[in-house]
Design a protein around this motif. Structure first.
Motif, PDB file in Angstrom:
ATOM      1  N   UNK A 178       0.842  -1.194   0.000  1.00  0.00           N
ATOM      2  CA  UNK A 178       0.000   0.000   0.000  1.00  0.00           C
ATOM      3  C   UNK A 178       0.874   1.240   0.000  1.00  0.00           C
ATOM      4  N   UNK A 179       0.340   2.318  -0.546  1.00  0.00           N
ATOM      5  CA  UNK A 179       0.996   3.626  -0.460  1.00  0.00           C
ATOM      6  C   UNK A 179      -0.082   4.686  -0.548  1.00  0.00           C
ATOM      7  N   UNK A 180       0.029   5.720   0.281  1.00  0.00           N
ATOM      8  CA  UNK A 180      -0.956   6.801   0.299  1.00  0.00           C
ATOM      9  C   UNK A 180      -0.304   8.086  -0.167  1.00  0.00           C
ATOM     10  N   UNK A 181      -0.969   8.771  -1.063  1.00  0.00           N
ATOM     11  CA  UNK A 181      -0.508  10.037  -1.629  1.00  0.00           C
ATOM     12  C   UNK A 181      -0.757  11.136  -0.592  1.00  0.00           C
ATOM     13  N   UNK A 182       0.324  11.617   0.040  1.00  0.00           N
ATOM     14  CA  UNK A 182       0.228  12.651   1.071  1.00  0.00           C
ATOM     15  C   UNK A 182       0.757  13.966   0.505  1.00  0.00           C
ATOM     16  N   UNK A 183      -0.172  14.838   0.152  1.00  0.00           N
ATOM     17  CA  UNK A 183       0.242  16.112  -0.445  1.00  0.00           C
ATOM     18  C   UNK A 183       0.916  17.006   0.594  1.00  0.00           C
TER      19      UNK A 183
END
Lengths: 111, 113
Positions: B63-68
């Motif tokens: 998993x990977x989450x796009x953290x702006x």
């Protein structure tokens, strides 16, 4: 099955010789790319083509040449002007958005 | 300019350990973010992607989450297997750069049984 075929898998070049790496795709993708990969490094863009009969230099184009006479084919020639050609070469294609497909690569060694 | 920075490898873990591979980016626009995996002697395969902030990409337990807010896209897996041994590349793409990929240097992952 659709995909990208690179050949040969292994290639040996003598000093002063030109060699050509093949890249063929049957995905009907417009854009095609050549990357160079050196140990412990990321991929560096050599050339890319977004349409037949047109191509642009990437970040490390010196010593390389390409052609794009057919949509399916994007061969890369490593010329004698490339002083350090030993590397792993990857071809990729793209449908024009974010969907890249990669070939399995050609490992070129200077002997 | 646009760039991607990954944690240096190799990363060596025991089987069933928790994995995190850090990836941060710099981009002038609103990039899409990707993780690619390269098994020994092979080309690259797309592992997962996220196209906008707060999106979570997932595949094969990764998993990977796009953290702006932190310009990050860290790769995680709860329990790694020996078969996960490979090189992992983080990359970004911008639509206004003809979707060309900007690559991190890659992180080699070694999983010991």
């Amino acid at each position: 099955d659709g995909g990208i075929t690179q050949s040969p898998k292994y290639l040996f070049r003598k000093e002063g010789q030109n060699v050509t790496l093949s890249c063929e795709q049957n995905l009907n993708h417009d854009a095609m790319y050549w990357y160079r990969q050196d140990p412990g490094q990321g991929l560096r863009l050599i050339y890319y083509s977004q349409i037949v009969n047109d191509f642009q230099k990437g970040d490390i184009a010196e010593g390389y040449s390409v052609s794009r006479e057919k949509k399916e084919s994007f061969p890369l020639t490593v010329t004698s002007a490339q002083k350090n050609p030993t590397a792993f070469y990857l071809c990729a294609s793209n449908t024009g958005g974010y969907g890249y497909t990669f070939g399995s690569g050609t490992r070129l060694t200077v002997v | 300019g646009n760039s991607v920075t990954q944690m240096e490898g190799p990363v060596t873990l025991s089987e069933e350990a928790f994995l995190t591979i850090n990836c941060t980016y710099t981009a002038t626009g609103y990039p899409s973010l990707f993780w690619y995996v390269q098994y020994p002697g092979e080309g690259l395969q797309l592992l997962l992607k996220a196209t906008k902030a707060d999106d979570k990409g997932s595949n094969k337990g990764f998993e990977a989450t796009y953290r702006k807010e932190t310009t990050s896209f860290h790769l995680e897996k709860g329990s790694v297997q020996v078969s996960d041994s490979a090189v992992y590349f983080c990359a970004l793409s911008l639509w206004d750069s003809n979707y060309q990929l900007i690559w991190g240097a890659g992180t080699k992952l070694i999983i010991k049984p």
